[in-house]
Design an enzyme around this catalytic site. Sequence first.
Site, PDB file in Angstrom:
ATOM      1  N   ARG A  97      11.059  -9.977 -63.257  1.00 63.44           N
ATOM      2  CA  ARG A  97      10.550 -11.313 -63.604  1.00 63.44           C
ATOM      3  C   ARG A  97       9.099 -11.132 -64.008  1.00 63.44           C
ATOM      4  NH1 ARG A  97      12.266 -15.843 -61.291  1.00 63.44           N
ATOM      5  NH2 ARG A  97      11.112 -16.853 -62.954  1.00 63.44           N
ATOM      6  N   CYS A 108      16.070 -18.999 -64.255  1.00 58.95           N
ATOM      7  CA  CYS A 108      15.981 -18.342 -65.562  1.00 58.95           C
ATOM      8  C   CYS A 108      16.437 -19.275 -66.672  1.00 58.95           C
ATOM      9  CB  CYS A 108      16.810 -17.062 -65.568  1.00 58.95           C
ATOM     10  SG  CYS A 108      16.211 -15.785 -64.431  1.00 58.95           S
TER      11      CYS A 108
END
Length: 222
Positions: A138, A61
């Site tokens: 995600r 991330c």
Amino acid sequence: MTMTSGGEIVEGWDVAMQPLRIGDVVPRFVARSTQGPFDLDSCRGEWLILFSHPADFTPVCTSEVVALARAAPEFGALGCRLVGLSVDSLYSHLAWIRLIRDTTGVTIDFPIIEDPTMEIARGYGMVSSNAHDSGTVRMTYFIDPDGVIQAMNSYPLTVGRSIPEMLRILAALQRVRGGSGLAPADWQPGADLLRIPGETAEAAFASEDPAGWFHAPLSDGG
């Protein structure tokens, strides 16, 4: 507008009925972000990429946020805003982007929304109503100026997004908007498109080339 911790879906979707799909109008939400109070309606009239993360301070991330910040001028040149979302709290987001700036020199200028209750994630169908963790948060949504999802994709925890591919998808969606043509495999800006085939027997038999009906090139200039 004053927001409490977390976000709130204020208009839109009942994920219990059906998850979001391409062609759906995105649910409106309001939430706190690293750029102050955020209302999704503020993005109407322009392209938006909404991308989400399952946690701050994680390797993949972090790499994505840094890469997107570096590419932000390219998205801006295409008239597109970037908005991130992570299930951690606003204060976690602020500490995260401060650490990113101090260690990489990259400033995150787009908003990152907090969603600690996962209400937004559930409202968008990123997680099921009975999910015990945020592992599936995600997602990337390509949203047009009318608030309609034109493309979406999801990623596992272990594999990061391709920023060049995000730019390519955005450029392709903008190029074919309005029915001017179709973007073939591996299309890049400036390359030929494909003609939209006619939907009659006359159109199918009009070309001497058997493939000319359904696979005819169209120059990018029209």
